[in-house]
Design a protein around this motif. Structure first.
Motif, mmCIF file in Angstrom:
data_model
loop_
_atom_site.group_PDB
_atom_site.id
_atom_site.type_symbol
_atom_site.label_atom_id
_atom_site.label_comp_id
_atom_site.label_asym_id
_atom_site.label_seq_id
_atom_site.Cartn_x
_atom_site.Cartn_y
_atom_site.Cartn_z
ATOM 1 N N THR A 8 3.175 -0.788 -0.132
ATOM 2 C CA THR A 8 4.374 -1.462 -0.623
ATOM 3 C C THR A 8 5.067 -2.191 0.508
ATOM 4 O O THR A 8 5.465 -3.348 0.365
ATOM 5 C CB THR A 8 5.341 -0.447 -1.273
ATOM 6 O OG1 THR A 8 4.674 0.209 -2.346
ATOM 7 C CG2 THR A 8 6.589 -1.126 -1.795
ATOM 8 N N GLN A 9 5.217 -1.527 1.650
ATOM 9 C CA GLN A 9 5.868 -2.159 2.793
ATOM 10 C C GLN A 9 5.077 -3.370 3.287
ATOM 11 O O GLN A 9 5.661 -4.387 3.652
ATOM 12 C CB GLN A 9 6.076 -1.144 3.923
ATOM 13 C CG GLN A 9 7.058 -0.037 3.584
ATOM 14 C CD GLN A 9 8.411 -0.574 3.141
ATOM 15 O OE1 GLN A 9 8.935 -1.514 3.717
ATOM 16 N NE2 GLN A 9 8.978 0.028 2.113
ATOM 17 N N LYS A 10 3.753 -3.288 3.300
ATOM 18 C CA LYS A 10 2.926 -4.428 3.693
ATOM 19 C C LYS A 10 3.145 -5.602 2.743
ATOM 20 O O LYS A 10 3.272 -6.744 3.168
ATOM 21 C CB LYS A 10 1.439 -4.047 3.690
ATOM 22 C CG LYS A 10 1.008 -3.203 4.855
ATOM 23 C CD LYS A 10 -0.476 -2.908 4.731
ATOM 24 C CE LYS A 10 -0.965 -1.988 5.824
ATOM 25 N NZ LYS A 10 -2.392 -1.677 5.671
ATOM 26 N N PHE A 11 3.190 -5.303 1.467
ATOM 27 C CA PHE A 11 3.392 -6.329 0.453
ATOM 28 C C PHE A 11 4.759 -6.995 0.614
ATOM 29 O O PHE A 11 4.878 -8.221 0.576
ATOM 30 C CB PHE A 11 3.252 -5.696 -0.938
ATOM 31 C CG PHE A 11 3.302 -6.687 -2.056
ATOM 32 C CD1 PHE A 11 2.243 -7.554 -2.271
ATOM 33 C CD2 PHE A 11 4.390 -6.746 -2.895
ATOM 34 C CE1 PHE A 11 2.280 -8.472 -3.301
ATOM 35 C CE2 PHE A 11 4.431 -7.659 -3.926
ATOM 36 C CZ PHE A 11 3.378 -8.523 -4.133
ATOM 37 N N ILE A 12 5.781 -6.192 0.859
ATOM 38 C CA ILE A 12 7.136 -6.727 1.038
ATOM 39 C C ILE A 12 7.190 -7.598 2.294
ATOM 40 O O ILE A 12 7.798 -8.673 2.289
ATOM 41 C CB ILE A 12 8.168 -5.592 1.084
ATOM 42 C CG1 ILE A 12 8.326 -4.985 -0.319
ATOM 43 C CG2 ILE A 12 9.513 -6.077 1.614
ATOM 44 C CD1 ILE A 12 9.152 -3.724 -0.360
ATOM 45 N N ARG A 13 6.547 -7.153 3.381
ATOM 46 C CA ARG A 13 6.522 -7.963 4.602
ATOM 47 C C ARG A 13 5.824 -9.297 4.359
ATOM 48 O O ARG A 13 6.268 -10.340 4.803
ATOM 49 C CB ARG A 13 5.835 -7.214 5.734
ATOM 50 C CG ARG A 13 6.740 -6.264 6.476
ATOM 51 C CD ARG A 13 6.166 -5.843 7.830
ATOM 52 N NE ARG A 13 4.759 -5.465 7.822
ATOM 53 C CZ ARG A 13 4.300 -4.242 7.544
ATOM 54 N NH1 ARG A 13 5.136 -3.269 7.235
ATOM 55 N NH2 ARG A 13 3.010 -3.986 7.575
#
Length: 102
Positions: A8-13
């Motif tokens: 999720t964090q990778k996607f948001i970044r």
């Protein structure tokens, strides 16, 4: 949604790099395609839902059964009826408590 926090964090970044506005929300899936009643809308808000819909549910169920990560991008086209009826005056802290209870 079936995904890890790291994914999720990778996607948001990735989306943030493109200067897109990201809003994390609690999605409640319904069977649709009818619009929720006023009573259902109030109930969804009370149990912590931010968004309601039915189009992402089959994909999520399939991803869980297949054991794959799944992330969705949604377009919100209208306000929840309950939001028009009553303003959600809870603080972010209160909203988070409600989400943790469910």
């Amino acid at each position: 949604m079936h995904t890890t926090k790291m994914n999720t964090q990778k996607f948001i970044r990735l989306l943030g790099i493109r200067k897109l506005k990201i809003n994390e929300a609690v999605y409640i899936g319904t069977i649709g395609p009818e619009t929720e009643t006023e009573a259902e809308a109030r109930f969804y808000r009370e149990i912590g839902a931010d968004v309601t819909g039915y189009s992402l549910v089959p994909e999520d169920i399939t991803a869980v059964h297949a054991g794959i990560s799944y992330c969705a991008i949604g377009l919100i086209s209208r306000n929840l009826v309950a939001d028009k009826m009553m303003e959600d005056t809870r603080t972010e802290k209160d909203k988070e408590k409600t989400r943790k209870k469910t």
